[in-house]
Design an enzyme around this catalytic site. Sequence first.
Site, PDB file in Angstrom:
ATOM      1  N   LYS A 102       0.865  -1.192   0.000  1.00 44.67           N
ATOM      2  CA  LYS A 102       0.000   0.000   0.000  1.00 44.67           C
ATOM      3  C   LYS A 102       0.895   1.235   0.000  1.00 44.67           C
ATOM      4  O   LYS A 102       1.760   1.404   0.873  1.00 44.67           O
ATOM      5  CB  LYS A 102      -0.900  -0.044   1.236  1.00 44.67           C
ATOM      6  CG  LYS A 102      -2.205   0.691   1.075  1.00 44.67           C
ATOM      7  CD  LYS A 102      -3.162   0.317   2.204  1.00 44.67           C
ATOM      8  CE  LYS A 102      -4.406   1.182   2.166  1.00 44.67           C
ATOM      9  NZ  LYS A 102      -5.242   0.985   3.352  1.00 44.67           N
TER      10      LYS A 102
HETATM   11  O1  G3P Z   1      -8.019   1.773   5.217  1.00 45.43           O
HETATM   12  C1  G3P Z   1      -8.346   2.993   4.660  1.00 45.43           C
HETATM   13  C2  G3P Z   1      -9.731   3.494   4.961  1.00 45.43           C
HETATM   14  O2  G3P Z   1     -10.662   2.482   4.792  1.00 45.43           O
HETATM   15  C3  G3P Z   1      -9.867   4.252   6.240  1.00 45.43           C
HETATM   16  O3  G3P Z   1     -11.196   4.469   6.622  1.00 45.43           O
HETATM   17  O4  G3P Z   1     -12.919   5.227   8.233  1.00 45.43           O
HETATM   18  O5  G3P Z   1     -10.499   5.716   8.692  1.00 45.43           O
HETATM   19  O6  G3P Z   1     -11.709   6.913   6.891  1.00 45.43           O
HETATM   20  P1  G3P Z   1     -11.598   5.634   7.665  1.00 45.43           P
END
Ligand code: G3P
Length: 214
Positions: free
Chosen positions: A83
């Site tokens: 990633k």
């Molecule tokens: O892993 C990346 C993403 O899914 C993060 O989500 O909820 O922290 O914006 P969030």
Amino acid sequence: MKIFIDSADIAEIREAAEMGVIDGVTTNPSLVAKTGRSLDAVIAEICEVVDGPISAEVLATDTEGILREGRKLAAMHENIVVKVPLIADGIKAVKVFAGEGIKTNVTLCFSAPQGLLAAKAGATYISPFLGRMDDVGSEGLDLIGQLVNIYGNYAFETEVLAASIRHPMHLVHCAEMGADVATIPHKVILQLLKHPLTDIGLARFLEDAKKIPE
Ligand code: G3P
């Protein structure tokens, strides 16, 4: 449509995997930090639980560092997807990784031009962050539609991996728009199943079943 779990918590990942509907896993540094364990230990254990693409994020922000960390991660297991942040040095590294056969998930995508460049560099996945766009008053789903459309126009192989999914309707809209993958937190995976009429209906069936003669 593929469904990944967005988590670094082994108990959550194991429980979701047991349902048989999880195709892969995405992690990020914030999720790994919550476990209190090292990145290597967490990723190694996830690889034992899920047989599918597992995204592990680099911390370096310069091309050489990203390449060094990414190669090390990729060497851990054949299912590792490196990633990489959507910055200029990251895009350069993605191009090199593509040439080496190392799969990449380009993360923190918030615009169509960013997504277009990631695909040009040969990203395996692009991760638009739906929920975080919604958080700042943009329409995250519009970006999903744009990326699906643009990649389709030119037959880019990069898969649209909808991330930062906060509720079941995000998933439904992503599916309607043709996102290749959605990565979903454990809490939302459980919400997907829930419907009060299912619970009420089941309780009634079980109650009525008691009246069925032997
Ligand atoms: O892993 C990346 C993403 O899914 C993060 O989500 O909820 O922290 O914006 P969030």
